[in-house]
Scaffold this active site. Structure first.
Site, short mmCIF file in Angstrom:
data_model
loop_
_atom_site.label_atom_id
_atom_site.label_comp_id
_atom_site.label_asym_id
_atom_site.label_seq_id
_atom_site.Cartn_x
_atom_site.Cartn_y
_atom_site.Cartn_z
N CYS A 32 59.34 61.25 76.44
CA CYS A 32 58.29 61.66 75.51
C CYS A 32 58.49 60.80 74.28
CB CYS A 32 58.39 63.14 75.17
SG CYS A 32 57.25 63.65 73.86
N THR A 40 51.95 57.10 74.61
CA THR A 40 52.31 58.45 75.01
C THR A 40 52.76 58.41 76.45
OG1 THR A 40 51.37 60.62 75.62
CG2 THR A 40 49.83 58.82 75.41
#
Length: 229
Positions: A196, A83
């Site tokens: 992202c 992440t």
């Protein structure tokens, strides 16, 4: 081959991409029936997302640090946090480990620098675009980082949390992202960091007029290099 520890589930949609790319890369490099040695700990993202909204990054960091230690105990020789946003607690996670932690910002900065670019656009969650943890990492590598304006940041964030983390990919959202990227290019961005891990589900290199830097793929490449060294 070293064992790669994957700390994922943020969201599992992108963690599945990590797993696939990891195994494809090892097979490509070693041939035959080779696949990656890895252990995966996938968190309940709802709990992490609640802490994000509450701004309780310290608690989130403690939880992820404990999970990272579990990966180490399970045999991981290095740890990858699957992440971008939660790299805001990378320091806490790194401090909990005795094995290397591969920061997503380092593999991204190296790729942008290798491409000869100096001014780069950044897309991600609002946390990633507005907090300094990734911008500073890129800036430390000599890069100038351009982020979207407030309205565009809100649109990019909404698509991530309302669609991409749920596995929803919409053509209208792709057009929205393309328009945001066009405005970054108008401001001098020579390329764009897909900051992202879910954005790679929506935007590919053929969707925009400038080079893209997919952080998931770049992170995986760094992990495979480390595992095979």
């Amino acid at each position: 081959m070293k064992t790669i520890g994957l700390l994922g589930g943020m969201s599992w949609e992108s963690s599945a991409l990590y797993y696939r790319l990891l195994n494809e890369s090892v097979r490509e490099q070693l041939g035959g029936l080779h696949s990656a040695r890895c252990v995966l700990l996938s968190v309940d993202f709802a709990e992490i997302e609640r802490l994000q909204v509450a701004g309780d990054w310290a608690r989130a960091g403690d939880l992820l640090a404990a999970d990272a230690r579990s990966l180490q105990a399970a045999g991981a020789d290095l740890v990858v946090l699957c992440t971008n946003t939660m790299h805001t607690v990378a320091g806490t996670v790194t401090a909990a480990l005795d094995v290397p932690f591969l920061h997503i910002g380092d593999s991204t900065a190296a790729a942008v620098t290798a491409a000869g670019l100096s001014r780069i656009g950044l897309l991600g969650t609002s946390y990633t675009m507005e907090q300094p943890f990734l911008v500073d990492r890129l800036s430390a590598a000599g890069l100038e980082v351009v982020v979207p304006d407030a309205a565009d940041r809100a649109a990019v964030h909404r698509v991530i949390f309302e669609e991409l983390v749920r596995g929803i990919v919409r053509e209208g959202s792709r057009r929205t992202y393309q328009e945001v990227i066009d405005r970054l290019v108008d401001r001098g961005a020579q390329g764009v960091v897909l900051g992202c891990t879910e954005i790679e589900l929506l935007i590919g290199p053929d969707d925009v007029p400038v080079p893209t830097f997919p952080t998931t793929a770049l992170h995986v490449a760094a992990a495979v290099r480390a595992a095979l060294t």
